[in-house]
Enzyme design. Structure first.
Site, PDB file in Angstrom:
ATOM      1  N   ASP A   1      38.587  31.587  41.522  1.00  0.00           N
ATOM      2  CA  ASP A   1      39.058  32.892  41.066  1.00  0.00           C
ATOM      3  C   ASP A   1      40.450  33.195  41.613  1.00  0.00           C
ATOM      4  O   ASP A   1      40.773  32.849  42.747  1.00  0.00           O
ATOM      5  CB  ASP A   1      38.076  33.971  41.553  1.00  0.00           C
ATOM      6  CG  ASP A   1      38.460  35.366  41.090  1.00  0.00           C
ATOM      7  OD1 ASP A   1      38.529  35.583  39.871  1.00  0.00           O
ATOM      8  OD2 ASP A   1      38.697  36.239  41.954  1.00  0.00           O
TER       9      ASP A   1
ATOM     10  N   GLU B   1      41.703  29.922  37.876  1.00  0.00           N
ATOM     11  CA  GLU B   1      42.146  31.031  37.043  1.00  0.00           C
ATOM     12  C   GLU B   1      43.522  31.480  37.554  1.00  0.00           C
ATOM     13  O   GLU B   1      43.624  32.248  38.498  1.00  0.00           O
ATOM     14  CB  GLU B   1      41.148  32.197  37.119  1.00  0.00           C
ATOM     15  CG  GLU B   1      41.561  33.387  36.284  1.00  0.00           C
ATOM     16  CD  GLU B   1      41.352  34.731  36.972  1.00  0.00           C
ATOM     17  OE1 GLU B   1      41.474  35.755  36.286  1.00  0.00           O
ATOM     18  OE2 GLU B   1      41.094  34.764  38.196  1.00  0.00           O
TER      19      GLU B   1
END
Length: 488
Positions: free
Chosen positions: A227, A257
């Site tokens: 993340d 990400e």
């Protein structure tokens, strides 16, 4: 890959059971891996989507933050879901949130310098004493799995000072500095939210490496989704992945990400991590968003311009939508429903990239939340399962061999896959963001009858003696042409 959740899945603890129930069905249609949401306890307990990380070691096992289970279920249900999916050939990727922690158990006093949230190079006050929620003692778990307790010195910044709760500032803690090798938005985008982990602190790095070992030993996952990687020094991910891969004795898959529409920023991260971490192709998603909003004014010949899949296809995880871009979410950049079948054809039926299907695009979704206008909105997202399943069948059966592109018209584009000796037959894909269109394309199979498996066009098309034909599609639509005899 399938992202098996969206932001608004019900907080009823049912998702892990659903994974176990649906795994066989998903494997049959052609899903080979599932990215599951964060499985550990967040500050919102049983309601937390998972990104407000409280305790990385609590997988729905301890009574913390008002519940034992997470939003998605218990530890036992999570482990069972992983086993079930892997038993039918589906890999599991766990969501790893390393940037921040929230929901501390105790306040601590420390000195800090306030910075402008919109320009992290600009101080907005004097070095001062602050009171911050930075003490994590995990009273519900105690020392099980890990004895480490977190204190202010394990973090480099916070955004709330109990001595001055009204001030809008990011507080850089005593003796700390913002990480380098992060995204340069806002001057330095190290800080995102909560208690920002200090990736230069040996105890922090050591604990996260140990957690990686523990997590794989405990869950047997096949890989990780990282993340918010643009907020963490890119070197950390290379080092962490090397460590965990060495520990398990195999290369562990990872996708990051890095949510930036500047493809050069993605290239920089890829270079720093030695190409070991694939990235979601945010620029491609943005192109889909713009194209869907622009209708027939968008030049479809440019749909891959400035994207990772165009420039580094083996490191691009292609996507149409995700939990952050869906309506009413933080990075809202909606791909309109009419365009989604076109977008899924562009990621599922071409040779480049590792495509990712979004749960809410597959199953549909209905939810309510407040928007930026402060008003509550109800959202309905269409299910595209019928067409995605058709495309997955075409991908498994016909998307092989040489790819010929026919990107020679602003509104109607197409491509063919010629097949191989082992996977013969060929396939033609044609789509239009404007009027009905056609493309004269080569599939390499003479005098062969093709049908449109999307069922948008019901008349078959037969190739000529050289293996060419005029393949058609409807207005604002996509057609996928495959050999008639190969479809049961």
């Amino acid at each position: 890959m399938m992202q098996y959740f969206h932001w608004y899945n019900p907080a009823d603890g049912s998702l892990w059971k659903q994974v176990a129930e649906k795994a066989e069905e998903l494997a049959k249609v052609g899903v080979t891996s599932l990215w599951l949401p964060p499985a550990y306890k967040g500050t919102g307990g049983g309601y937390d989507v998972g990104y407000g990380v409280y305790d990385l070691f609590d997988l729905g096992e301890f009574d913390q933050k008002g519940s034992v289970r997470t939003k998605y279920g218990t530890k036992e249900e999570y482990l069972n879901a992983i086993k079930k999916a892997q038993s039918v050939g589906i890999r599991i990727y766990a969501d790893a949130v390393f940037n921040h922690k929230l929901g501390a158990d105790e306040e601590e006093e420390v000195e800090a310098t306030p910075f402008n949230p919109d320009n992290r190079n600009d101080t907005v006050g004097e070095y001062q004493k602050v009171k911050a929620w930075t003490g994590f003692t995990f009273p519900g778990r105690g020392d099980k799995y890990s004895k480490m307790k977190w204190h202010w010195w394990h973090f480099d910044a916070i955004d709330y000072n109990a001595y001055n709760g009204q001030e809008n500032a990011i507080y850089l803690l005593r003796g700390k500095e913002f990480d380098r090798n992060v995204d340069l938005e806002k001057g330095n985008f190290d800080y995102l939210m909560g208690c920002d982990l200090d990736m230069s602190h040996p105890e922090v790095v050591g604990e996260l490496k140990y957690w990686g070992e523990w997590y794989i030993d405990t869950t047997n996952v096949d890989g990780f989704r990282f993340d918010a990687v643009k907020h963490v020094s890119a070197d950390f991910f290379r080092e962490w992945l090397d460590h965990v891969s060495h520990y398990v004795g195999r290369e562990v898959f990872a996708v990051g990400e890095y949510w930036s529409y500047d493809v050069e920023a993605l290239h920089s991260f890829v270079e720093t991590t030695n190409g070991k971490v694939t990235l979601f192709d945010a620029p491609l998603h943005y192109n889909f968003h713009v194209a869907s909003k622009s209708g027939n004014e968008y030049d479809m010949r440019q749909i891959f311009d400035g994207t990772l899949v165009q420039q580094q296809p083996t490191l691009a995880v292609t996507l149409v939508e995700n939990h952050d871009s869906q309506p009413l979410q933080s990075l809202e950049s909606v791909v309109e429903s009419w365009f989604k079948p076109l977008a899924y054809a562009l990621i599922l039926l071409r040779s480049e990239g590792y495509p990712c299907i979004f749960y809410a695009d597959y199953y549909g979704a209905n939810y309510k939340d407040s928007g930026n206008d402060g008003q509550e909105h109800e959202v309905w997202l269409d299910s595209h399962q019928f067409l995605i399943d058709k495309m997955l069948f075409a991908r498994q059966t016909f998307a092989y061999g040489d790819q010929y592109d026919y990107f020679d018209h602003a509104n109607t584009i197409g491509w063919t896959r010629l097949g191989t000796d082992e996977q013969p037959g060929g396939m033609a894909v044609v789509l239009s963001n404007g009027d009905p269109g056609s493309k004269y394309m080569e599939v390499g199979h003479p005098n062969c009858t093709y049908i449109d498996i999307t069922e948008h066009i019901d008349q078959p098309i037969t190739t000529n003696e050289e293996g060419w034909a005029d393949f058609r599609c409807e207005a604002g639509s996509v057609s996928v042409w495959v050999p008639k005899g190969a479809v049961k």
